[in-house]
Design a protein around this motif. Sequence first.
Motif, short mmCIF file in Angstrom:
data_model
loop_
_atom_site.label_atom_id
_atom_site.label_comp_id
_atom_site.label_asym_id
_atom_site.label_seq_id
_atom_site.Cartn_x
_atom_site.Cartn_y
_atom_site.Cartn_z
N SER A 199 4.42 -11.44 9.07
CA SER A 199 3.72 -12.49 8.32
C SER A 199 2.36 -12.80 8.91
O SER A 199 1.39 -13.04 8.19
CB SER A 199 4.57 -13.76 8.28
OG SER A 199 5.83 -13.53 7.70
N ALA A 200 2.27 -12.81 10.24
CA ALA A 200 0.99 -13.10 10.89
C ALA A 200 0.01 -11.95 10.71
O ALA A 200 -1.17 -12.15 10.40
CB ALA A 200 1.21 -13.40 12.36
N LEU B 26 9.20 -14.17 13.75
CA LEU B 26 8.43 -15.29 13.22
C LEU B 26 8.84 -16.60 13.88
O LEU B 26 8.00 -17.46 14.15
CB LEU B 26 8.58 -15.37 11.70
CG LEU B 26 7.72 -16.42 11.00
CD1 LEU B 26 6.24 -16.23 11.31
CD2 LEU B 26 7.95 -16.37 9.49
N TYR C 53 7.09 -16.86 17.10
CA TYR C 53 5.68 -17.21 16.85
C TYR C 53 5.56 -18.69 16.48
O TYR C 53 4.69 -19.40 17.01
CB TYR C 53 5.16 -16.32 15.73
CG TYR C 53 3.76 -16.64 15.25
CD1 TYR C 53 2.64 -16.32 16.01
CD2 TYR C 53 3.57 -17.24 14.00
CE1 TYR C 53 1.36 -16.60 15.55
CE2 TYR C 53 2.30 -17.51 13.54
CZ TYR C 53 1.20 -17.19 14.32
OH TYR C 53 -0.06 -17.47 13.85
N GLU C 54 6.42 -19.18 15.60
CA GLU C 54 6.39 -20.59 15.21
C GLU C 54 6.59 -21.51 16.42
O GLU C 54 5.91 -22.54 16.55
CB GLU C 54 7.47 -20.87 14.16
CG GLU C 54 7.21 -20.25 12.81
CD GLU C 54 8.42 -20.30 11.89
OE1 GLU C 54 8.24 -20.20 10.67
OE2 GLU C 54 9.56 -20.43 12.40
N ARG D 105 -4.11 -11.08 9.21
CA ARG D 105 -5.03 -10.77 10.30
C ARG D 105 -6.32 -10.21 9.70
O ARG D 105 -6.31 -9.24 8.95
CB ARG D 105 -4.39 -9.77 11.26
CG ARG D 105 -5.12 -9.64 12.59
CD ARG D 105 -4.37 -8.67 13.50
NE ARG D 105 -3.01 -9.12 13.79
CZ ARG D 105 -2.71 -9.98 14.75
NH1 ARG D 105 -3.67 -10.48 15.53
NH2 ARG D 105 -1.46 -10.36 14.96
N SER E 137 0.20 -4.85 7.83
CA SER E 137 1.16 -5.64 8.61
C SER E 137 2.25 -4.78 9.24
O SER E 137 2.92 -5.23 10.17
CB SER E 137 1.80 -6.71 7.72
OG SER E 137 2.65 -6.13 6.73
N SER F 71 1.89 -21.24 8.88
CA SER F 71 1.89 -20.69 10.23
C SER F 71 1.04 -19.43 10.42
O SER F 71 0.44 -19.27 11.50
CB SER F 71 3.32 -20.42 10.69
OG SER F 71 3.96 -19.47 9.85
N PRO F 72 0.91 -18.50 9.46
CA PRO F 72 0.08 -17.32 9.72
C PRO F 72 -1.37 -17.63 10.04
O PRO F 72 -2.05 -16.84 10.72
CB PRO F 72 0.20 -16.51 8.42
CG PRO F 72 1.51 -16.92 7.83
CD PRO F 72 1.62 -18.38 8.17
N GLN G 167 -3.09 -18.29 14.01
CA GLN G 167 -3.70 -17.31 14.90
C GLN G 167 -5.19 -17.55 15.09
O GLN G 167 -5.75 -17.21 16.14
CB GLN G 167 -3.46 -15.89 14.36
CG GLN G 167 -4.04 -15.62 12.99
CD GLN G 167 -3.57 -14.29 12.42
OE1 GLN G 167 -3.89 -13.24 12.96
NE2 GLN G 167 -2.80 -14.35 11.34
N HIS H 249 -3.92 -20.44 4.00
CA HIS H 249 -3.64 -19.01 3.76
C HIS H 249 -3.99 -18.55 2.35
O HIS H 249 -4.24 -17.35 2.15
CB HIS H 249 -2.18 -18.69 4.09
CG HIS H 249 -1.18 -19.30 3.16
ND1 HIS H 249 -1.11 -20.64 2.90
CD2 HIS H 249 -0.19 -18.72 2.42
CE1 HIS H 249 -0.13 -20.87 2.05
NE2 HIS H 249 0.44 -19.73 1.74
N ARG I 227 5.37 -7.92 16.82
CA ARG I 227 4.85 -9.16 16.25
C ARG I 227 5.50 -9.44 14.89
O ARG I 227 6.12 -8.57 14.28
CB ARG I 227 3.33 -9.06 16.08
CG ARG I 227 2.57 -8.81 17.37
CD ARG I 227 1.06 -8.82 17.13
NE ARG I 227 0.66 -7.82 16.16
CZ ARG I 227 0.35 -6.54 16.46
NH1 ARG I 227 0.43 -6.12 17.71
NH2 ARG I 227 -0.01 -5.69 15.51
#
Length: 397
Positions: free
Chosen positions: A86-87, A164, A167-168, A91, A75, A116-117, A120, A9, A83
């Motif tokens: 953080s992801a 999050l 998502y994780e 983007r 974001s 984690s971001p 994707q 990241h 969503r």
Amino acid sequence: MDDLLLLVHRIPFPPNKGDKIRSYHLLRHLAARYRVHLGTFVDAPEDWQYVDQVRALCAGSHFAKLDPTLARLRSLGALLGGRALSADYYRDAGMRGWVERTMREHDIARVVVFSSPMAQYALPYTEARRVIDFCDVDSDKWRQYAQQKSWPMSWLYGREARTLLAYEREVARVCDSALFATEPEAQLFRELAPESDAKIGHFNNGVDTEYFSPARPYATPYAEGERAVVFTGAMDYWPNVDAVQWFAAEIFPRLLARLPDLRFYIVGARPTPAVQALGRQDGVTVTGTVPDVRPYLAHAAVSVAPLRVARGIQNKVLEAMAMALPVVVTPQALEGVQAEPGADLLLAEGAEDFAQAVLRVLGEDHGALRSRARERVERMYSWPSNLARIEARLECN
């Protein structure tokens, strides 16, 4: 050598900057064993100077510019889409296109995701072996933030913790392996994502003990006659900001009343306005970015890590220990560090307890504490042996 895709990241350089130490050593370790194709973001103007050094380690690379202000605005769309913010912060269509071309052109069968971001970009490639280094359970960090803040930020941080975590859990479910920086972080995620229990593991951070060596000569950055208490870390990171504000308000005045020659040095890049304001307090110095943190550690009397919110392993603690400097930590800062309180460092909880621990360090020689701290780091925090765990996850069938 086989080709491998590595997604990070933030540009993994310089190698001794707190939030980039783990990613830099991961890149260097993988580059010695694979042809690494690196996709990463550059979110600070001063970091563009490192592009050539990072590119030299890679078979291919893509450096995407990320403007933090624009990324935060972008974001916000996640609020409408359900969503994690953080992801969406990371983007980027350009990154997605580069990953697609790289995977296709080099027939890549192994993907390593750092943070984690960035997952994707790896999720579509189900044929590849995908290993994610979460580092920390970031969703739990947001949960802690929510508990510390008032509305509306408590609501926003609580929402981020929930979205999050979802998502994780999905990332861990579809990847082949999910790793963390410490065993306590891995165990926490096992409890939060029991469906992925068999995939979850950890590998400790390491310390470059040749670089962080008390045997090297360092010119003192302190004025003559000062005794320095030092805190190191990125000073735009909220847990660090909270830590130094608490220390400056609740702990340091107790120390200064007893020891008028004492000074509190806050050493780290990008100090927020709230941190800069602490520099107006009697006895407190805010340095901002410094070219080398080692002189501040080498000539300090004690290092403090008064964190009240923390996730994962604290590099600041390990680096101070490697420099044979006495360290006083809160329970939150100790979590994830394999050290014995009372032998390798001092543990304190609450302002008065913390002040008394610092006074004990300042009032005694503590030669044994210094040598034990250094020995602990040398024994437990070797990069090559710790990183071998991620290589094993990439190669198992």
